[in-house]
Scaffold this active site. Sequence first.
Site, PDB file in Angstrom:
ATOM      1  N   GLU A  57      29.567  99.123  10.431  1.00  9.46           N
ATOM      2  CA  GLU A  57      28.274  98.662  10.474  1.00  9.46           C
ATOM      3  C   GLU A  57      27.960  99.980  12.245  1.00  9.46           C
ATOM      4  OE1 GLU A  57      28.159  94.731  10.591  1.00  9.46           O
ATOM      5  OE2 GLU A  57      26.626  94.939   8.897  1.00  9.46           O
ATOM      6  N   GLN A  94      33.009 104.987   6.041  1.00  6.92           N
ATOM      7  CA  GLN A  94      32.879 104.359   6.177  1.00  6.92           C
ATOM      8  C   GLN A  94      31.353 104.919   7.024  1.00  6.92           C
ATOM      9  OE1 GLN A  94      32.626 100.386   5.798  1.00  6.92           O
ATOM     10  NE2 GLN A  94      32.418 101.365   3.919  1.00  6.92           N
TER      11      GLN A  94
HETATM   12 MO1  MOS Z   1      25.928  93.136   6.938  1.00  9.85          MO
HETATM   13  S1  MOS Z   1      23.806  93.836   7.335  1.00  9.85           S
HETATM   14  O1  MOS Z   1      26.681  92.193   7.817  1.00  9.85           O
HETATM   15  O2  MOS Z   1      26.206  93.358   4.826  1.00  9.85           O
END
Ligand code: MOS
Length: 759
Positions: A717, A650
């Site tokens: 993220e 990831q």
């Molecule tokens: Mo993410 S941009 O909430 O898949």
Amino acid sequence: MQMNTPIARNAIDENRQGLIGKSVDRVDGRLKVMGLAPYAHEVQLSRPVGGQPLNEPSSEQAAYGFIVEATIARGTLTLIDTSAAERAPGVLLVMTYKNAPRQGTWGPLKAKDRFARACPQLANNRVAYYGQAVAFVVAQSFEQARSAARLVKTNYEVQNGEYELAAYLNKAEKPEDQPDQKTDSLVGNFATGFAQAAVQIDATYTTPCHIHAQMEPHASLAYWKDGHLTIHCAAQLLESAQNAVANTLLIAPSQVRIVSRYIGGGFGGKLPVYGDVMLSAMASRQLGRPVKTALTRQQMFHFTTHRSDTIQRLRLGASADGKLTAIAHETWSHSARMDDFAEMAGLQTRTLYAAPNRMTTHRVVKLDLPISDSTRAPGEAVGMLALEQAMDELAEKLGLDPIELRLRNEPSMDPELNIPFSSRNLVACLREGAQRFGWSRRNTKPNQTTEGRWWLGMGMAAATRSNLLMPSKCVVSLDSQGLLTVQMAMTDIGTGSYTVLTQVAAEMLGLPMMQVRMELGDSDLPPTPGSGGSWGAASAGSGLFDACTNLREKLARKLGVKLTDARFEGGRITGNGRSESLGVLAGPTGLQASGEIKPGSMTKKFSQQAYGAHFAEVAVDRDTGEIRLRRMLGVFAAGRILNQKTAQSQAMGAMIWGIGSALHEDAVIDKRHGCFVNHDLAEYHVASHADVPNVEAHFLDEIDDKTNPLKIKGVGELGICGAGAAVANAVYNACGVRIRDFPLTLDKVLAGLEKASPA
Ligand code: MOS
């Protein structure tokens, strides 16, 4: 359970079997390489999916749909002639606004769940964006549908549209505050603080539109049986998709089942479901037969969402010894005229560094473009390109090492929320990263380190991303063979949900992983928030934890021991001198337990963020301005890591997004016609193998007892945040050219070099 208190030591901490944290291979890996883990478009109704029986009421051959898109960005259809298409071989149905069924109206814009809004297709003759559906052709085969689609004749009355963010800043609007997220923030007095600062940076950065470029293009397969609709599609959020379909088709959510067993990448582009889903469903109802629709890669650029372009003004004021006294981060981004999405680029600026005077604002300019929405780390991915480059510029002006500047501005509390951090290990990431990367070898001045024609440079940036927890439910069932079935409407978008959830379940019950069967990807299963916002593993995993805890209790009771005295190991429960296999205790009728997680006061009492530090080394060609990444390294502190391997993948994938956003990615808007010019993967360049030499991701040991019972934080993220800024800062360190307009392409480097030393 609800997260109202820190979590005491539990079975995950004990980790008796050692499954938690282990680099376990994907449990679905074998199915994937054998072609037994089909994406939506590959689903054959007569065949099982990945070993799981489909329980499909239909085994009919699907018909195929193809979408005809508008070739203007704004105006009215004055003619749509389908007669030739209708006569084409194999064509079963051509749908336009003239014969489309009644649907819900678009929106509402202020819906609680943006991804559950009605998304009607072919509703009228108005065109609101380039690529909008104007007709839908269904035929016996995909090729026949696509071929007939070319025979649909259209005429338009074209209206002038507005397509350029920078040109319409005077029309910027302030988006409404969200319940948990204000549009603007203000602490102290920014204007005074900035004016009085000994050292100031005032710089404006721009970032272009980005697309998600998932490996799996969007597709859907819909069929009806007894008034119930089943749709196989690529959806990150099953419940939202179910409601979006119900709201569009004006039916009850209970009539809709969404199945997304395997998904080839989401990145936010599969948070909404699109017109292909609605059109497949409507045509299937009309034809009384399954309908399958796939988007081409080119269609995806306009027909699905993209990341808005941004203009970001950063102002940093600091004392001569490098203490930030004022921070302002102002963002302008575009939204489709028909929508209200805002790219919240300043959110992480609210929490990352200490400073008494602070301001963040977000403004939106409505344009006649396709709909923009969340794209991996929405807001912060591009926000930190700006913030972390501005920090680099400030460090240089102060004559400070950029790491030292960050150390001097480490806050003891969240600087805007004024609450403690649940855990914060940015400093440890910076130190460990610097040491692993060899930061001390960096030359502080540009144009000094050379290798033939190349200037070499190093750059760094911090990473941070909010940690989230959402309500999630789960059911676990144990059978007499000691086989545990886990059921929840969670998705695996390629991240490894199947794998990490199997690890959690097996560890909790003391079972070998082979004895755990994971059923995900079906909206008929207990609801979860799905995959989005990096909350997936924490939310679904915590619901699973709770269900397993309840099952452990039931098993302990059956054995006649207190749960605190029971050990779950090797498929057995042992305690008080007794021991029995789980299968025997479950008995012929089996044993079931449910569980759920709800966010609680821990979210409000503690600022929950994951952190990291990025380091990059680049080479810049002094003659051509070509930039080559040499190596990149990230160190992250993101709570407990459930699986080293999937977490590392990831993080590396996210860092590669960072490379792309720094150097390559740019969805170019045609400012005359309101469409994306480079709408395929040949011309929209994402970082490819040749761009990515050596990327390393490391995780620090961190256990956060305030986040969730697994004590994990979201990792998906985090790795993109700041990654591109580290690359941009390395480019500056190499060649002395500061580019504030992303992506950093060689023409911009050359212009900077020429300015520095005119011929
Ligand atoms: Mo993410 S941009 O909430 O898949």
